[in-house]
Design a protein around this motif. Structure first.
Motif, short mmCIF file in Angstrom:
data_model
loop_
_atom_site.label_atom_id
_atom_site.label_comp_id
_atom_site.label_asym_id
_atom_site.label_seq_id
_atom_site.Cartn_x
_atom_site.Cartn_y
_atom_site.Cartn_z
N ILE A 176 0.84 -1.20 0.00
CA ILE A 176 0.00 0.00 0.00
C ILE A 176 0.87 1.25 0.00
N PRO A 177 0.74 2.14 -1.00
CA PRO A 177 1.53 3.37 -1.01
C PRO A 177 1.06 4.37 0.04
N TYR A 178 2.01 5.17 0.52
CA TYR A 178 1.76 6.19 1.54
C TYR A 178 2.00 7.55 0.89
N ILE A 179 0.92 8.26 0.55
CA ILE A 179 1.00 9.48 -0.25
C ILE A 179 0.80 10.71 0.64
N GLY A 180 1.81 11.57 0.67
CA GLY A 180 1.64 12.85 1.34
C GLY A 180 1.54 12.77 2.84
N GLY A 181 2.43 12.02 3.48
CA GLY A 181 2.51 12.07 4.93
C GLY A 181 2.99 13.45 5.37
N TYR A 182 2.83 13.75 6.64
CA TYR A 182 3.19 15.08 7.16
C TYR A 182 4.69 15.33 7.13
N GLY A 183 5.48 14.26 7.09
CA GLY A 183 6.93 14.42 7.04
C GLY A 183 7.56 14.60 8.41
N VAL A 184 6.91 14.07 9.44
CA VAL A 184 7.42 14.26 10.80
C VAL A 184 8.53 13.28 11.15
N THR A 185 8.69 12.21 10.38
CA THR A 185 9.76 11.24 10.65
C THR A 185 10.61 11.05 9.41
N ASN A 186 11.87 10.68 9.63
CA ASN A 186 12.77 10.43 8.50
C ASN A 186 12.37 9.20 7.71
N ASP A 187 11.64 8.27 8.35
CA ASP A 187 11.22 7.05 7.64
C ASP A 187 10.41 7.38 6.39
N GLU A 188 9.68 8.49 6.43
CA GLU A 188 8.85 8.86 5.29
C GLU A 188 9.68 9.27 4.08
N PHE A 189 10.96 9.56 4.31
CA PHE A 189 11.84 9.96 3.22
C PHE A 189 12.82 8.85 2.83
N THR A 190 12.55 7.64 3.33
CA THR A 190 13.39 6.50 2.97
C THR A 190 12.60 5.33 2.41
N GLY A 191 11.34 5.17 2.83
CA GLY A 191 10.53 4.03 2.40
C GLY A 191 10.21 4.07 0.92
#
Length: 444
Positions: free
Chosen positions: A146-161
């Motif tokens: 399942i893709p994760y589109i447009g998270g808030y960007g509060v964790t670095n994981d969102e910029f690596t997954g």
């Protein structure tokens, strides 16, 4: 990734666009009979165009609500309002949009439960969401494809997954941008941030911006994220920021929803110290907080605030405001100036572009992911740069391979109002690309 480049634009109300063409035969007869009286609606009835069928497209939006720390109720509320509005105008490509919401309760167990529920409910994407626990929700999403589109960007994981598709630069860009803006104007800088996993990244990112201007690192001061009073932290921050009498110091609270609590304490103790400038990031303060703390006579007057998007008064937000007024005019959870609400709007803009690109084809998590990976370029009406997600972005070398939009805007509190700082930092529109700064950040 390979594939032809495509650009989608910000959705506009049905009343301002041409009807979608319908197929010949029986549908043409429908057009003749109905278009005279229902021109704006013809061709937009769910299931009536492009052989799309009657199955709704199901997505999920989650955020913490009713907790003792950071809460983002406006994000799921905005998602529901968007679905209500888009369905009232015929859906997307004739498909109904169904939005499920989930409360992650600001803990890792709640985040994992939301992700598992998304898989169990067979959602095609998680869109416009907030959670501090990327290590808890990304693995279940990736396991289900399942893709994760447009998270808030509060964790670095969102910029690596590999299945994360962020629409902003998250905390990395905001803190780097704030540090760059403060480097020229501040003496000692004191950062007051949460004693949490997410908070541990903040000093590194702020310092990356300060160093760009030849400034020393900020003093890193930890605070409980759910405290009800911050007198000791305010006193300690003021002592450090005013230690150099030759230059006005700066205090940077970055405590999310608890920033206004900190400022209440700060107001009480600052009278015993020389003047300092305050600065923070959007999400820790907005116009509502500024009003509640005294407006022009409050502690935020003159403060710098970095954000991802244009100021809330910018006319580029008009389509979002129209949707809110038509679908959620009485929902006080939705503040158009809230960065979470804005991020959710942009995330659903991306989703719409994906569904329009898929057209009459099957909509599934795999189809959404393939479309995003295959060179899709999404226009957001100038709210962000054109968005696309290559396999590895320009910041892959420093651990942010999915960070594709590092733009920040600098705003300032002037006469009690949060307004654009203009060319004070960045280009003539007040936009600064933090990619070069983050490329030099010493992220652990």
């Amino acid at each position: 990734m390979t594939g032809r480049r495509r650009t989608r634009s910000l959705p506009v109300p049905a009343s301002s666009r041409s009807p979608r063409p319908v197929r010949a035969g029986s549908l043409a007869a429908c057009a003749v009979a109905l278009c005279a009286s229902l021109t704006a609606a013809c061709g937009l009835v769910p299931g009536a165009t492009g052989g799309s069928g009657d199955e709704p497209v199901t997505v999920m939006t989650w955020a913490p609500q009713d907790t003792d720390a950071t809460n983002k109720p406006g994000m799921p509320a905005m998602a529901l309002a968007y679905a209500k509005w888009v369905n009232a105008h015929g859906g997307i490509n004739g498909r109904e949009l169904k939005v499920l919401t989930c409360n992650d309760h600001n803990d890792s167990v709640g985040a994992a439960r939301c992700a598992k529920r998304a898989a169990a409910e067979h959602v095609v994407a998680v869109v416009g969401s907030y959670s501090q626990f990327g290590d808890s929700f990304l693995a279940p999403l990736e396991g289900a494809g399942i893709p994760y589109i447009g998270g808030y960007g509060v964790t670095n994981d969102e910029f690596t997954g590999t299945m994360s598709y962020p629409v902003n630069g998250g905390q990395p860009a905001l803190l780097a941008g704030l540090g760059k803006a403060l480097a020229a104007d501040c003496g000692n800088v004191a950062l007051v941030r949460p004693d949490s996993i997410a908070g541990d990244q903040l000093p590194v990112l702020l310092d990356s911006g300060l160093r760009t201007g030849g400034h020393a690192d900020a003093d890193d001061q930890l605070a409980a994220e759910d405290a009800t009073e911050y007198g000791d932290q305010a006193e300690r921050a003021l002592r450090y920021a005013t230690a150099d009498p030759a230059r006005e110091g700066c205090v940077v609270p970055a405590l999310g929803d608890r920033t206004d609590t900190f400022m209440d304490s700060f107001r009480r103790v600052r009278a015993n110290h020389p003047d300092v400038r305050t600065a923070t990031v959007l999400g820790s303060v907005d116009q509502t907080v500024i009003n509640a703390t005294g407006g022009a006579s409050g502690p935020y007057e003159g403060a710098y605030v970095t954000g991802w998007y244009p100021a809330a008064s910018d006319p580029r937000w008009a389509p979002m405001r129209k949707v809110i007024s038509e679908a959620a005019f009485d929902d006080d959870r939705i503040d158009p100036a809230d960065a979470g609400v804005q991020t959710t709007w942009i995330a659903y803009t991306v989703l719409r572009a994906v569904l329009e690109e898929i057209g009459d084809g099957e909509v599934s998590p795999d189809a959404v992911r393939r479309t995003l990976n295959d060179g899709l370029r999404v226009s957001t009406g100038g709210l962000t740069p054109t968005l696309s997600w290559p396999y590895a972005g320009r910041l892959a070398a420093v651990g942010f391979p999915r960070l594709v939009n590092a733009d920040v805007t600098l705003q300032v509190v002037r006469d009690g109002r949060l307004v654009s700082a203009g060319e004070r930092s960045g280009d003539r529109n007040g936009v600064a690309d933090m990619t070069p700064v983050l490329a030099r950040a010493e992220v652990p």
